[in-house]
Structure formats: C-alpha cells, structure tokens
Write a protein that holds these residues in place. Structure first.
Motif, PDB file in Angstrom:
ATOM      1  N   TYR A   1      18.881 118.815  10.541  1.00 53.82           N
ATOM      2  CA  TYR A   1      18.407 120.345  10.517  1.00 53.82           C
ATOM      3  C   TYR A   1      18.634 121.035  11.758  1.00 53.82           C
ATOM      4  CZ  TYR A   1      14.124 118.419  12.570  1.00 53.82           C
ATOM      5  OH  TYR A   1      13.153 117.675  13.451  1.00 53.82           O
ATOM      6  N   ALA A   2      18.700 120.299  12.990  1.00 53.80           N
ATOM      7  CA  ALA A   2      18.777 120.914  14.499  1.00 53.80           C
ATOM      8  C   ALA A   2      20.053 121.891  14.348  1.00 53.80           C
ATOM      9  CB  ALA A   2      18.360 119.813  15.402  1.00 53.80           C
ATOM     10  N   GLY A   3      21.101 121.321  13.731  1.00 44.13           N
ATOM     11  CA  GLY A   3      22.017 122.128  14.064  1.00 44.13           C
ATOM     12  C   GLY A   3      21.986 123.208  13.074  1.00 44.13           C
ATOM     13  N   LEU A   4      21.292 123.069  11.909  1.00 46.04           N
ATOM     14  CA  LEU A   4      21.096 124.339  11.110  1.00 46.04           C
ATOM     15  C   LEU A   4      20.216 125.487  11.652  1.00 46.04           C
ATOM     16  CD1 LEU A   4      20.830 122.786   7.759  1.00 46.04           C
ATOM     17  CD2 LEU A   4      22.770 124.236   8.475  1.00 46.04           C
ATOM     18  N   VAL A   5      19.176 124.904  12.208  1.00 48.57           N
ATOM     19  CA  VAL A   5      18.213 125.873  13.271  1.00 48.57           C
ATOM     20  C   VAL A   5      18.996 126.610  14.435  1.00 48.57           C
ATOM     21  CG1 VAL A   5      16.417 125.945  14.707  1.00 48.57           C
ATOM     22  CG2 VAL A   5      16.261 124.453  12.677  1.00 48.57           C
ATOM     23  N   HIS A   6      19.970 125.877  14.716  1.00 50.00           N
ATOM     24  CA  HIS A   6      20.691 126.509  15.933  1.00 50.00           C
ATOM     25  C   HIS A   6      21.746 127.731  15.338  1.00 50.00           C
ATOM     26  CE1 HIS A   6      23.271 126.943  19.575  1.00 50.00           C
ATOM     27  NE2 HIS A   6      24.322 126.873  18.989  1.00 50.00           N
ATOM     28  N   THR A   7      22.091 127.352  14.201  1.00 46.77           N
ATOM     29  CA  THR A   7      22.745 128.473  13.420  1.00 46.77           C
ATOM     30  C   THR A   7      22.163 129.662  12.971  1.00 46.77           C
ATOM     31  OG1 THR A   7      24.340 126.672  12.452  1.00 46.77           O
ATOM     32  CG2 THR A   7      24.284 128.888  11.380  1.00 46.77           C
ATOM     33  N   TYR A   8      21.029 129.620  12.612  1.00 46.23           N
ATOM     34  CA  TYR A   8      20.109 130.542  12.237  1.00 46.23           C
ATOM     35  C   TYR A   8      19.682 131.228  13.508  1.00 46.23           C
ATOM     36  CZ  TYR A   8      19.530 129.523   7.448  1.00 46.23           C
ATOM     37  OH  TYR A   8      19.816 129.244   5.828  1.00 46.23           O
ATOM     38  N   ALA A   9      19.501 130.574  14.731  1.00 44.26           N
ATOM     39  CA  ALA A   9      19.134 131.327  15.906  1.00 44.26           C
ATOM     40  C   ALA A   9      20.113 132.101  16.500  1.00 44.26           C
ATOM     41  CB  ALA A   9      18.767 130.188  17.101  1.00 44.26           C
ATOM     42  N   ALA A  10      21.675 131.578  16.476  1.00 46.68           N
ATOM     43  CA  ALA A  10      22.605 132.201  16.715  1.00 46.68           C
ATOM     44  C   ALA A  10      22.801 133.659  15.822  1.00 46.68           C
ATOM     45  CB  ALA A  10      24.106 131.553  16.689  1.00 46.68           C
ATOM     46  N   ARG A  11      22.567 133.538  14.764  1.00 42.48           N
ATOM     47  CA  ARG A  11      22.646 134.723  13.619  1.00 42.48           C
ATOM     48  C   ARG A  11      21.631 135.708  14.137  1.00 42.48           C
ATOM     49  NH1 ARG A  11      23.195 131.798   7.918  1.00 42.48           N
ATOM     50  NH2 ARG A  11      25.478 130.958   8.140  1.00 42.48           N
ATOM     51  N   LEU A  12      20.295 135.241  14.624  1.00 38.62           N
ATOM     52  CA  LEU A  12      19.293 136.243  14.869  1.00 38.62           C
ATOM     53  C   LEU A  12      19.620 136.936  16.200  1.00 38.62           C
ATOM     54  CD1 LEU A  12      16.408 137.283  13.880  1.00 38.62           C
ATOM     55  CD2 LEU A  12      15.467 135.430  15.082  1.00 38.62           C
ATOM     56  N   ARG A  13      20.339 136.124  16.965  1.00 36.81           N
ATOM     57  CA  ARG A  13      20.804 136.854  18.319  1.00 36.81           C
ATOM     58  C   ARG A  13      21.912 137.846  18.099  1.00 36.81           C
ATOM     59  NH1 ARG A  13      21.322 131.120  20.466  1.00 36.81           N
ATOM     60  NH2 ARG A  13      19.488 130.861  22.022  1.00 36.81           N
ATOM     61  N   ARG A  14      22.745 137.831  17.109  1.00 35.12           N
ATOM     62  CA  ARG A  14      23.501 138.825  16.840  1.00 35.12           C
ATOM     63  C   ARG A  14      22.938 139.974  16.275  1.00 35.12           C
ATOM     64  NH1 ARG A  14      26.701 134.113  15.241  1.00 35.12           N
ATOM     65  NH2 ARG A  14      26.190 134.469  12.910  1.00 35.12           N
ATOM     66  N   VAL A  15      21.702 139.885  15.602  1.00 40.71           N
ATOM     67  CA  VAL A  15      20.912 141.229  15.051  1.00 40.71           C
ATOM     68  C   VAL A  15      20.770 141.881  16.432  1.00 40.71           C
ATOM     69  CG1 VAL A  15      18.735 141.659  13.836  1.00 40.71           C
ATOM     70  CG2 VAL A  15      20.138 139.847  12.655  1.00 40.71           C
ATOM     71  N   PHE A  16      20.203 141.240  17.403  1.00 48.02           N
ATOM     72  CA  PHE A  16      19.899 141.784  18.522  1.00 48.02           C
ATOM     73  C   PHE A  16      20.791 142.134  19.675  1.00 48.02           C
ATOM     74  CE2 PHE A  16      15.771 139.842  17.279  1.00 48.02           C
ATOM     75  CZ  PHE A  16      14.804 140.747  17.490  1.00 48.02           C
ATOM     76  N   GLY A  17      22.062 142.375  18.922  1.00 45.69           N
ATOM     77  CA  GLY A  17      23.187 142.540  19.984  1.00 45.69           C
ATOM     78  C   GLY A  17      23.616 141.531  20.698  1.00 45.69           C
ATOM     79  N   GLN A  18      24.157 140.801  20.010  1.00 46.89           N
ATOM     80  CA  GLN A  18      24.850 139.238  20.623  1.00 46.89           C
ATOM     81  C   GLN A  18      23.950 138.544  21.702  1.00 46.89           C
ATOM     82  OE1 GLN A  18      27.446 138.417  19.591  1.00 46.89           O
ATOM     83  NE2 GLN A  18      27.651 140.125  18.376  1.00 46.89           N
ATOM     84  N   GLY A  19      22.426 138.844  21.407  1.00 42.04           N
ATOM     85  CA  GLY A  19      21.596 137.771  22.172  1.00 42.04           C
ATOM     86  C   GLY A  19      21.223 138.490  23.456  1.00 42.04           C
ATOM     87  N   THR A  20      21.797 139.671  24.225  1.00 39.13           N
ATOM     88  CA  THR A  20      21.541 140.105  25.371  1.00 39.13           C
ATOM     89  C   THR A  20      20.354 141.214  25.250  1.00 39.13           C
ATOM     90  OG1 THR A  20      23.127 142.054  24.966  1.00 39.13           O
ATOM     91  CG2 THR A  20      23.868 139.872  26.134  1.00 39.13           C
ATOM     92  N   GLY A  21      19.591 141.093  26.286  1.00 38.63           N
ATOM     93  CA  GLY A  21      18.423 141.866  26.038  1.00 38.63           C
ATOM     94  C   GLY A  21      17.198 141.497  26.910  1.00 38.63           C
ATOM     95  N   GLY A  22      16.513 142.134  27.540  1.00 43.59           N
ATOM     96  CA  GLY A  22      15.280 141.835  28.674  1.00 43.59           C
ATOM     97  C   GLY A  22      16.068 142.140  29.868  1.00 43.59           C
ATOM     98  N   ARG A  23      15.221 141.932  30.796  1.00 41.57           N
ATOM     99  CA  ARG A  23      15.690 142.080  32.136  1.00 41.57           C
ATOM    100  C   ARG A  23      16.425 140.944  32.647  1.00 41.57           C
ATOM    101  NH1 ARG A  23      10.638 145.236  34.815  1.00 41.57           N
ATOM    102  NH2 ARG A  23      10.721 147.016  33.790  1.00 41.57           N
ATOM    103  N   GLY A  24      17.486 141.044  33.640  1.00 41.39           N
ATOM    104  CA  GLY A  24      18.043 139.863  34.219  1.00 41.39           C
ATOM    105  C   GLY A  24      19.355 139.164  33.083  1.00 41.39           C
ATOM    106  N   GLY A  25      19.450 140.228  32.052  1.00 41.74           N
ATOM    107  CA  GLY A  25      20.311 139.488  31.224  1.00 41.74           C
ATOM    108  C   GLY A  25      20.070 138.490  30.359  1.00 41.74           C
ATOM    109  N   GLY A  26      18.672 138.001  30.204  1.00 39.11           N
ATOM    110  CA  GLY A  26      18.211 136.760  29.443  1.00 39.11           C
ATOM    111  C   GLY A  26      18.390 137.300  27.782  1.00 39.11           C
ATOM    112  N   ARG A  27      18.527 136.064  27.151  1.00 41.16           N
ATOM    113  CA  ARG A  27      18.700 136.098  25.839  1.00 41.16           C
ATOM    114  C   ARG A  27      17.433 136.568  25.228  1.00 41.16           C
ATOM    115  NH1 ARG A  27      23.084 133.910  23.552  1.00 41.16           N
ATOM    116  NH2 ARG A  27      24.409 132.677  24.449  1.00 41.16           N
ATOM    117  N   ARG A  28      17.498 137.350  24.048  1.00 41.22           N
ATOM    118  CA  ARG A  28      16.439 137.716  23.168  1.00 41.22           C
ATOM    119  C   ARG A  28      15.800 136.705  22.732  1.00 41.22           C
ATOM    120  NH1 ARG A  28      13.605 141.524  24.574  1.00 41.22           N
ATOM    121  NH2 ARG A  28      15.076 142.882  24.627  1.00 41.22           N
ATOM    122  N   ILE A  29      16.734 135.891  22.212  1.00 48.12           N
ATOM    123  CA  ILE A  29      16.094 134.687  21.554  1.00 48.12           C
ATOM    124  C   ILE A  29      16.750 133.424  22.267  1.00 48.12           C
ATOM    125  CG2 ILE A  29      16.049 132.936  19.402  1.00 48.12           C
ATOM    126  CD1 ILE A  29      15.204 135.801  19.012  1.00 48.12           C
TER     127      ILE A  29
END
Length: 281
Positions: A137-165
């Motif tokens: 399941y850890a790999g599936l969780v990683h997949t869902y987290a990656a998909r959620l990052r794409r919802v937030f614009g490829q995971g960029t956001g916040g100061r310093g270029g940190g990932r939203r997720i």
C-alpha cells in the motif's frame, strides 16, 4: 479609502433592500462598526472578504461595479488555492472548484485537517482502505500523493519552492502556507475573540459569531470515512466548545437571543451533548 462606487453602491443596495446597518452586520457576520466605516469610506484597506459578505447580504454585484480596494490585495488573488473543510470538502484553484475522485478527496481532507503536521503512511492507508489495506500500500499511497501534487500545480507552492504535499520520513505533510484554509480562519477568529473578551466583551461576542457563521456546515460532511478520525473529532468538539463559550458570554451580557442560532446548530450536530442542552433551557 474605500472605492467610491463600491461604497455608494453597497449603501444604496442596503437601503433598497430595507435593511439597517445592524441587520446587515448581523447577517454578514461582521461588526456594525465595520459596516458603518465601509459605507462612510473610512476604511483604508477593507478586507475583500468583508466586502463580499456585505454584497451578498444586500444583493450587490461587486464584480460588475468598480475595482477592488487598492492597497489591500484580494485574499483569493494572494492565495490562489482555497480549501473549505467545513461543509462539503471543496478545493478552489484561482477561484474555481477543482474536481477530484473520492480517494484523492479523502487524502486531501486527511492532510488538510492536520495542516503542517506529519501524517503517516499507515494512517493514510487506514483512511483510503478501511480495515483492508492492500499489499504494497505504501506505493499506492505514494501514487495518490503524486496525483494530489499535480492538482496543486506539479507540487510547487509555498515559499522556498517547497512542495505543497511534502514528503517526509514515514509520511507526508500538507504545507498550508499561502493557502486560504477555512479551518485557520475559524481558529484565528476564535483566538481574537478570546483575547478581546476581557476588555471588550461585546466585540468578542461578535467575533465568536463570525467564527461560527463562517462555517458552511459539519466538518468534512461529504467525506464520511473521516468522521471518526481523531483530528476531525477534535475539530467537531472545538465547534461545540466555541458555541458554548459564545452562549456563556451572551448570557453574561444579557443577550440570550444572540446565542440561540449557534446553540441550535451545535445541538443538531451533537444532540446528546448535556452542556448544550442545559444552555438551551
């Protein structure tokens, strides 16, 4: 100062609707003083949120009349993402709702209700696959987290270029910096009310009311798999506590009617709560 067309338009719309400043303030969840100052143009940088609340109450179209206040950027423009946890879980990007499949919504709700905190892989798996997480399941969780990052614009956001997720050892963190989150707004208003109660109880009463009216319903009301999660239970209990604090303050100020609407809402969500029932009597 408040833009002239907005100021005059809001006042004219209020008068046309047959509403007093006190009635508008109560319905909008802001202070009478704020309404008065906005109508007089005495607010240097009025919050766009306050203007929107006023406009909704009096039936005035802000978008069609004049510019937004200068010097005070629109909160939605400053925060391109907005997440509403109270009521149906909703993610907005640039003011528009973003659709997502159920498991992605569950992951978003789980992370956003615990902003800036580490949420472990097992905790996520328990929500996504209650009682029956699949092998690997850890790999599936990683997949869902990656998909959620794409919802937030490829995971960029916040100061310093940190990932939203953000990925951390053992789990993930939702970085709430720059996100308009109704849970934060609720807590900020409650904190202001608590600080104000000692020297200005009437203003504190209004602030408690604003915090409670800002909720659009039960926390994550359309994500039932999260209702029993400890973080969600804590937020729900927080609503009960704030409604109780407001009721106690209203009674001390001899304004029991002010507490009724909030007690009714809280009692609907927890009908067996003895403290709420006692205050309703």
């Amino acid at each position: 100062m408040t833009a002239g067309r907005e100021r005059d338009g809001l006042r004219a719309a209020r008068i046309k609707a047959g509403l007093t400043q006190e009635e508008v303030a109560r319905r909008a969840g802001i202070s009478v003083r704020t309404v008065r100052h906005i109508e007089r143009g005495e607010v240097h940088t009025p919050r766009h949120d306050s203007l929107e609340r006023l406009a909704r109450v009096v039936g005035y179209d802000l978008a069609a009349h004049g510019p937004r206040p200068r010097g005070g950027p629109d909160e939605r423009a400053a925060a391109p993402y907005e997440i509403r946890l109270f009521g149906p879980l909703t993610l907005f990007r640039a003011g528009l709702p973003v659709a997502a499949p159920p498991k992605l919504r569950a992951l978003l709700g789980l992370l956003a209700v615990q902003p800036d905190q580490v949420v472990g892989h097992e905790e996520i798996a328990d929500v996504l696959w209650p009682g029956d997480a699949p092998p690997g399941y850890a790999g599936l969780v990683h997949t869902y987290a990656a998909r959620l990052r794409r919802v937030f614009g490829q995971g960029t956001g916040g100061r310093g270029g940190g990932r939203r997720i953000g990925t951390v050892r053992g789990g993930y963190v939702f970085n709430s910096t720059g996100v308009r989150l109704d849970l934060h707004q609720f807590e900020e208003r409650v904190a202001r009310a608590a600080r104000t109660a000692g020297f200005d109880p009437l203003s504190a009463l209004e602030l408690y009311g604003q915090a409670l009216r800002g909720r659009q319903g039960r926390i994550l009301q359309d994500v039932p798999q999260l209702w029993q999660h400890p973080a969600v239970v804590r937020v729900a209990q927080r609503h009960i506590d704030v409604a109780s604090d407001l009721a106690d303050l209203a009674l001390r100020l001899n304004r029991p009617g002010y507490a009724v609407e909030h007690l009714v809402t809280a009692t609907h969500e927890d009908p067996l709560h003895e403290g709420l029932q006692a205050r309703m009597m």
